[in-house]
Design a protein around this motif. Structure first.
Motif, PDB file in Angstrom:
ATOM      1  N   ALA A 152       0.738  -0.775  -0.178  1.00 49.74           N
ATOM      2  CA  ALA A 152      -0.093  -0.266  -0.041  1.00 49.74           C
ATOM      3  C   ALA A 152       0.728   1.413  -0.166  1.00 49.74           C
ATOM      4  O   ALA A 152       0.699   2.147  -0.577  1.00 49.74           O
ATOM      5  N   ALA A 153       2.099   1.361   0.976  1.00 48.91           N
ATOM      6  CA  ALA A 153       2.804   2.710   0.584  1.00 48.91           C
ATOM      7  C   ALA A 153       3.428   2.692  -0.547  1.00 48.91           C
ATOM      8  O   ALA A 153       3.245   3.639  -1.058  1.00 48.91           O
ATOM      9  N   GLY A 159       1.334   7.224  -7.273  1.00 52.16           N
ATOM     10  CA  GLY A 159       0.336   8.177  -7.007  1.00 52.16           C
ATOM     11  C   GLY A 159      -0.673   6.788  -8.313  1.00 52.16           C
ATOM     12  O   GLY A 159      -1.564   7.690  -9.176  1.00 52.16           O
ATOM     13  N   VAL A 160      -1.410   6.054  -7.551  1.00 50.00           N
ATOM     14  CA  VAL A 160      -1.935   4.949  -7.672  1.00 50.00           C
ATOM     15  C   VAL A 160      -3.572   4.345  -7.255  1.00 50.00           C
ATOM     16  O   VAL A 160      -2.804   4.275  -5.694  1.00 50.00           O
ATOM     17  N   LYS A 161      -4.098   4.641  -6.807  1.00 50.77           N
ATOM     18  CA  LYS A 161      -5.778   4.005  -6.286  1.00 50.77           C
ATOM     19  C   LYS A 161      -5.238   3.250  -6.261  1.00 50.77           C
ATOM     20  O   LYS A 161      -6.055   1.908  -7.137  1.00 50.77           O
ATOM     21  N   PRO A 162      -5.666   2.480  -4.519  1.00 49.12           N
ATOM     22  CA  PRO A 162      -5.049   0.885  -4.552  1.00 49.12           C
ATOM     23  C   PRO A 162      -6.910   1.026  -4.226  1.00 49.12           C
ATOM     24  O   PRO A 162      -7.810   1.914  -3.427  1.00 49.12           O
ATOM     25  N   ALA A 175      -8.514  -3.414   6.312  1.00 49.18           N
ATOM     26  CA  ALA A 175      -8.031  -2.723   5.177  1.00 49.18           C
ATOM     27  C   ALA A 175      -8.445  -1.250   6.286  1.00 49.18           C
ATOM     28  O   ALA A 175      -7.824   0.397   6.049  1.00 49.18           O
ATOM     29  N   ASN A 176      -9.884  -0.841   6.892  1.00 50.95           N
ATOM     30  CA  ASN A 176      -9.831   0.626   7.366  1.00 50.95           C
ATOM     31  C   ASN A 176      -8.571   1.261   8.173  1.00 50.95           C
ATOM     32  O   ASN A 176      -8.288   2.031   8.805  1.00 50.95           O
ATOM     33  N   GLU A 177      -7.892  -0.659   9.048  1.00 49.34           N
ATOM     34  CA  GLU A 177      -7.008   0.007   9.653  1.00 49.34           C
ATOM     35  C   GLU A 177      -5.504   0.807   8.937  1.00 49.34           C
ATOM     36  O   GLU A 177      -4.572   1.453   9.308  1.00 49.34           O
ATOM     37  N   MET A 178      -4.977   0.308   7.270  1.00 48.80           N
ATOM     38  CA  MET A 178      -4.064   1.027   6.374  1.00 48.80           C
ATOM     39  C   MET A 178      -5.034   2.430   6.141  1.00 48.80           C
ATOM     40  O   MET A 178      -4.333   3.499   6.181  1.00 48.80           O
ATOM     41  N   VAL A 179      -6.159   2.506   5.773  1.00 55.26           N
ATOM     42  CA  VAL A 179      -7.051   4.000   6.167  1.00 55.26           C
ATOM     43  C   VAL A 179      -6.913   4.846   7.346  1.00 55.26           C
ATOM     44  O   VAL A 179      -5.790   5.889   7.207  1.00 55.26           O
ATOM     45  N   ALA A 180      -6.842   4.000   8.476  1.00 52.23           N
ATOM     46  CA  ALA A 180      -6.274   5.013   9.795  1.00 52.23           C
ATOM     47  C   ALA A 180      -4.939   5.417   9.252  1.00 52.23           C
ATOM     48  O   ALA A 180      -4.759   6.848  10.238  1.00 52.23           O
ATOM     49  N   GLU A 181      -4.150   4.420   9.101  1.00 54.40           N
ATOM     50  CA  GLU A 181      -2.541   4.586   8.882  1.00 54.40           C
ATOM     51  C   GLU A 181      -1.994   6.029   8.843  1.00 54.40           C
ATOM     52  O   GLU A 181      -0.849   6.633   8.514  1.00 54.40           O
ATOM     53  N   GLY A 182      -2.794   6.146   7.484  1.00 56.80           N
ATOM     54  CA  GLY A 182      -2.935   6.779   6.485  1.00 56.80           C
ATOM     55  C   GLY A 182      -1.906   6.443   5.622  1.00 56.80           C
ATOM     56  O   GLY A 182      -1.184   7.132   4.508  1.00 56.80           O
ATOM     57  N   LEU A 183      -2.318   4.844   5.327  1.00 54.02           N
ATOM     58  CA  LEU A 183      -1.278   4.205   3.744  1.00 54.02           C
ATOM     59  C   LEU A 183      -2.560   4.720   2.735  1.00 54.02           C
ATOM     60  O   LEU A 183      -1.801   4.333   1.132  1.00 54.02           O
ATOM     61  N   ILE A 184      -3.887   4.971   2.686  1.00 57.37           N
ATOM     62  CA  ILE A 184      -4.443   4.881   1.595  1.00 57.37           C
ATOM     63  C   ILE A 184      -5.252   6.392   1.480  1.00 57.37           C
ATOM     64  O   ILE A 184      -5.855   7.060   2.465  1.00 57.37           O
ATOM     65  N   ALA A 185      -4.925   7.143  -0.037  1.00 60.23           N
ATOM     66  CA  ALA A 185      -5.102   8.223  -0.219  1.00 60.23           C
ATOM     67  C   ALA A 185      -7.239   8.232  -0.202  1.00 60.23           C
ATOM     68  O   ALA A 185      -7.204   7.435  -0.583  1.00 60.23           O
TER      69      ALA A 185
END
Length: 295
Positions: A152-153, A159-162, A175-185
């Motif tokens: 994800a990083a 610059g690609v949308k996952p 997935a919500n954890e990755m969003v909370a950690e700022g890994l997902i734009a």
């Protein structure tokens, strides 16, 4: 209810379906032709796997992806390109000696799964957000938290949308954890995948529960496999989501009638419009998802 619906056509997948329907595209020319046909039929997004030309099995060959993308880019349509990055997670073990990987294993690191993404920079790529017992027998899909965070990083750096593929509620939790950690734009994009053994079953109540777990501002799509594909178009729209159809998930237009990707796209669009919604153009999809189109 969602009134502006992004329609994704998943063209071929990697499943053992080529012997079940002659409409499943295999070669880069066939896959590109189906992508173009689906876009002409109204698909906002085309989701692309590639297959080994000789065997018809799923492949990670960047050259095959390159040729499909080249042909779509040279056509008279401009769908959003979504390339899978899920290949390379397959593990088949000997149940009597589980340290031994059997034929059918294709297991590489999270970053190695992104080689074609590094080169081609599609607007969207998928990231499968957890490991799964994949059907009967001893086949597993492996995608660990460490692999996912690293991948994800790197996807964000590119610059690609996952598009986060969610096969069960635990996948969604991570997935919500990755969003909370700022890994997902922002806005995060989720694909809620229903009916794949043994992930989330096709159940409207479960879909509602998963939608309730999404963070504020998320965009999401859902699909169900086989005969549930078209009912799930309506189900997703009613709960506020986007939709996915295509031969990756279902081979039939109706009982006994084999479909093409363009026909499945057309059928989905009929459902969308019959419900009083409209289909997003590719550029409207780019705006909804906040995509940076690569020239």
């Amino acid at each position: 209810m969602n009134r502006k619906v992004i329609v994704t056509c998943a063209l071929t997948g990697a499943g053992d379906t080529t012997g079940k329907s002659g409409h499943v595209p295999v070669t880069p020319d066939q896959i590109a032709a189906d992508a173009i046909a689906a876009a002409r039929a109204g698909a906002s997004v085309v989701h692309i796997h590639v297959r080994d030309v000789e065997t018809g099995q799923g492949s990670r060959d960047t050259a095959l992806y390159r040729e499909v993308v080249r042909q779509v880019a040279a056509s008279d349509v401009d769908p959003v390109i979504n390339l899978t990055a899920g290949m390379g997670g397959d593990l088949v073990i000997d149940p009597a000696n589980p340290t031994v990987a059997l034929e059918g294993t294709d297991l590489v690191s999270g970053l190695e799964r992104l080689v074609h993404i590094e080169e081609l920079r599609p607007e969207i790529c998928t990231i499968d957000c957890g490991s799964l017992n994949f059907g009967e027998g001893s086949s597993l899909y492996v995608s660990t938290p460490d692999m996912l965070r690293e991948g994800a990083a790197r996807i964000r750096e590119l610059g690609v949308k996952p598009e986060m593929e969610i096969f069960d509620t635990g996948n969604l939790w991570f997935a919500n954890e990755m969003v909370a950690e700022g890994l997902i734009a922002a806005p995060p994009l989720y694909q809620l995948c229903m009916g794949i053994p043994y992930g989330a079953p096709v159940d409207a109540g479960l879909l509602q529960a998963m939608v309730n777990m999404l963070p504020e501002g998320a965009q999401w799509t859902s699909f169900a496999i086989g005969r549930n594909q078209m009912p799930w178009v309506a189900q997703s729209i009613l709960l506020g989501g986007h939709v996915r159809v295509g031969l990756e998930d279902n081979l039939y237009l109706s009982k006994g009638v084999l479909a093409t990707n363009a026909q499945l796209t057309e059928r989905a669009i009929t459902i969308v419009e019959s419900m009083g919604a409209s289909v997003a153009t590719p550029d409207e999809a780019r705006e909804i998802l906040k995509l940076d189109k690569v020239a």
